[in-house]
Scaffold this active site. Structure first.
Site, PDB file in Angstrom:
ATOM      1  CG  HIS A   1      -2.077   0.944   1.088  1.00 35.50           C
ATOM      2  ND1 HIS A   1      -1.981   2.282   1.370  1.00 35.50           N
ATOM      3  CD2 HIS A   1      -3.345   0.721   0.664  1.00 35.50           C
ATOM      4  CE1 HIS A   1      -3.158   2.841   1.125  1.00 35.50           C
ATOM      5  NE2 HIS A   1      -3.999   1.930   0.683  1.00 35.50           N
TER       6      HIS A   1
ATOM      7  CD  GLU B   1      -8.857  -3.873  -3.700  1.00 37.18           C
ATOM      8  OE1 GLU B   1      -9.930  -4.339  -3.263  1.00 37.18           O
ATOM      9  OE2 GLU B   1      -8.798  -3.060  -4.621  1.00 37.18           O
TER      10      GLU B   1
END
Ligand code: ACO
Length: 373
Positions: free
Chosen positions: A253, A312
Site C-alpha cells: 500500500h 483487497e
C-alpha cells in the site's frame, strides 16, 4: 517533484485521516472499527451531513435512496442490454453514463444531496440489473422501503438474503466508503473542482478505480487463490510469481507501512459469515494460509519495505463468500466508495478552488524545433 505525488498535500479535508504508520483509519472522528458497525445510510449521513445547509439523518437518506433506486431502474433500462454484453466493470460505466434527467421524488432533501443520492442509488441497481440480464434472469425492481444494502443483495440474487449476509455486505461497503486522498478520490475532487457536479465526479472516479493498482485487485486475488488451490502449494507458487517480477495482489500500500486496518475488519466479517453458516463455502482457511506465506515471502523479497496485507485481499474472500461474481468485485467496491467520492465532491465544491497543477516541461526547446524547419 514526485511522480506519484507521494506526500504532497492537495486538499484540506474533514472527512478521513489515514495513519499509515500506526495502521489507523479515522472517518469523521470515528475509528474504522466503530464506523464498520454502522448502517450504510448512517455512514452516508455522517459523511455528507456537515457539507449541506442542514443536518440530514440516516433515516431521511434511507427514504431518499429508496426513491432514487426506483428512478435509477427506469433511467438505466435503455442501456441495460448493451451493459449486459459489455461485462460487469464496463457495464457499470455505461449505466453511470446514462444517468441524468429527473431524479424522481427525493422529498425535501437538501439540494446539494440530490445528485449524490441519485448516483449512490444507481450503482447497486445497475450492478444487479446488469448481472440479472447477463445471467438470463429478469432484472429485479428495487423496493424503496428496503434498507439500501438489503435491497442491493435481494436485487442481485433475485431473492432475499439472510440477515448475516446483508450484515457482511454492509460491513464491507462502509469499511471501504472513505479512505483519504486515494487515486479515485483525487480524481473526483479534480472533476468537482471544475463544478461539473457529483455524477460526473463519480463517473471519473470509477474510471480511476478499475485499474489493478487501485480497486481492480480483488478479482486477481481470487485468481491467485484459485491458482494456488491448496495450502501446500502456496510457498512454491508465491516464490515463482515474485521471481518472475510479478506483484502479489492484495499486498502492499502506498500509505500503510503496517497492516491495513480494513483487512482485519473484513476478515472478521468473513469469519462471522462462516460461523453463521450462510454464504458460499468460503476460501477463508486457504486465504489465511496464503496470507501468512505471502507476508513472509514479501519480507524476504523486499527486506524492510514492509509490504503488508491490504483491503483487497479479504474483500475478495468476503465477496466470494457472498456469491458475488468476481468480475463484479470492482463495481461493488464502487457501491461503497461512492459515499466518499460524493463527500469529497461536496467538500471540494464548497471549499475548493479549480485544481490546476503545473508540469515541468522536459521536451524539445522551441529554438531546436525552429532550427529544424
Ligand atoms: N508484490 C510484490 N512486490 C510489491 C508489491 C506486491 N504486492 N507491492 C509493492 N511491491 C514492490 C514493488 O515492486 C516495488 O519494488 P521496486 O522498488 O523494486 O520497483 C516496491 O515494492 C515498492 O513498491 P511501490 O511500487 O513503491 O509501492 P506503491 O506505493 O507505488 O504501490 C501498490 C502500492 C500499488 C498497492 C502496490 O503495493 C501493488 O501493486 N500492490 C498489488 C496490487 C494491489 O493489491 N492493489 C490494491 C491496492 S489497495 C487499494 O487501492 C484499494
Amino acid at each position: 517533484m514526485d511522480a506519484g505525488l507521494e506526500g504532497i498535500v492537495v486538499a484540506r479535508t474533514a472527512l478521513s485521516d489515514v495513519d499509515g504508520e500506526r495502521g489507523r483509519l479515522v472517518v469523521r472522528g470515528l475509528d474504522l472499527e466503530e464506523l464498520a458497525e454502522k448502517d450504510f445510510e448512517d455512514v452516508a449521513a455522517l459523511l455528507w451531513g456537515e457539507l449541506v445547509d442542514r443536518p440530514v439523518s440516516g433515516e431521511e437518506l434511507r427514504v431518499a435512496l429508496g426513491a432514487a433506486r426506483v428512478a435509477a431502474f427506469e433511467r438505466i433500462a435503455p442501456v441495460l442490454p448493451v451493459a449486459a454484453r459489455a461485462g460487469a466493470v464496463e457495464g457499470l460505466k455505461l449505466c453511470l453514463s446514462a444517468l441524468g434527467g429527473a431524479p424522481g421524488e427525493l422529498g425535501s432533501l437538501p439540494e446539494a444531496l440530490v445528485d449524490p443520492v441519485r448516483v449512490t442509488a444507481a450503482i447497486p441497481v445497475a450492478i444487479a440489473a446488469r448481472t440479472a440480464i447477463a445471467q438470463g434472469r429478469e432484472p429485479v425492481r428495487p423496493r424503496p422501503e428496503e434498507p439500501h444494502v438489503a435491497d442491493f443483495l435481494r436485487m442481485l440474487r433475485s431473492a432475499p438474503a439472510e440477515p448475516a449476509e446483508v450484515a457482511a455486505l454492509q460491513t464491507y461497503l462502509v469499511t471501504v466508503a472513505e479512505h483519504g486522498m486515494n487515486a479515485s478520490t483525487f480524481t473526483a475532487r479534480v472533476v468537482a473542482s471544475t463544478r461539473a457536479g457529483a455524477p460526473w465526479a463519480v463517473l471519473a472516479a470509477y474510471c480511476a478505480l478499475v485499474g489493478p493498482l487501485h480497486g481492480g485487485a480483488p478479482g486477481p486475488v481470487l485468481d491467485m487463490l484459485d491458482a494456488i488451490g491448496t495450502p501446500d502449494r502456496a510457498d512454491e507458487w508465491i516464490s515463482a510469481e515474485l521471481a518472475a517480477g510479478n506483484r502479489l495482489m492484495g499486498f502492499g500500500h502506498r500509505l500503510y507501512r503496517t497492516r491495513d486496518p480494513r483487512a482485519d475488519v473484513l476478515k472478521q466479517a468473513v469469519r462471522q459469515l462462516r460461523d453463521a453458516q450462510v454464504g458460499r463455502d468460503s476460501r477463508l482457511a486457504l486465504a489465511e494460509h496464503v496470507e501468512r506465506a505471502a507476508l513472509s515471502a514479501l519480507e524476504r523479497h523486499r527486506p524492510g519495505r514492509r509490504l503488508e496485507t491490504n483491503v483487497e485481499f479479504y474483500t475478495a474472500v468476503l465477496l466470494d463468500a457472498l456469491g458475488v461474481e468476481r468480475a463484479a468485485f470492482t463495481p461493488v467496491f464502487a457501491a461503497g466508495r461512492v459515499l466518499g467520492w460524493c463527500a469529497h465532491a461536496l467538500e471540494q465544491a464548497r471549499t475548493g478552488r479549480l485544481i490546476r497543477p503545473a508540469s515541468q516541461y522536459v521536451g524539445a526547446r522551441a529554438r531546436q524545433l525552429a532550427s529544424r524547419s
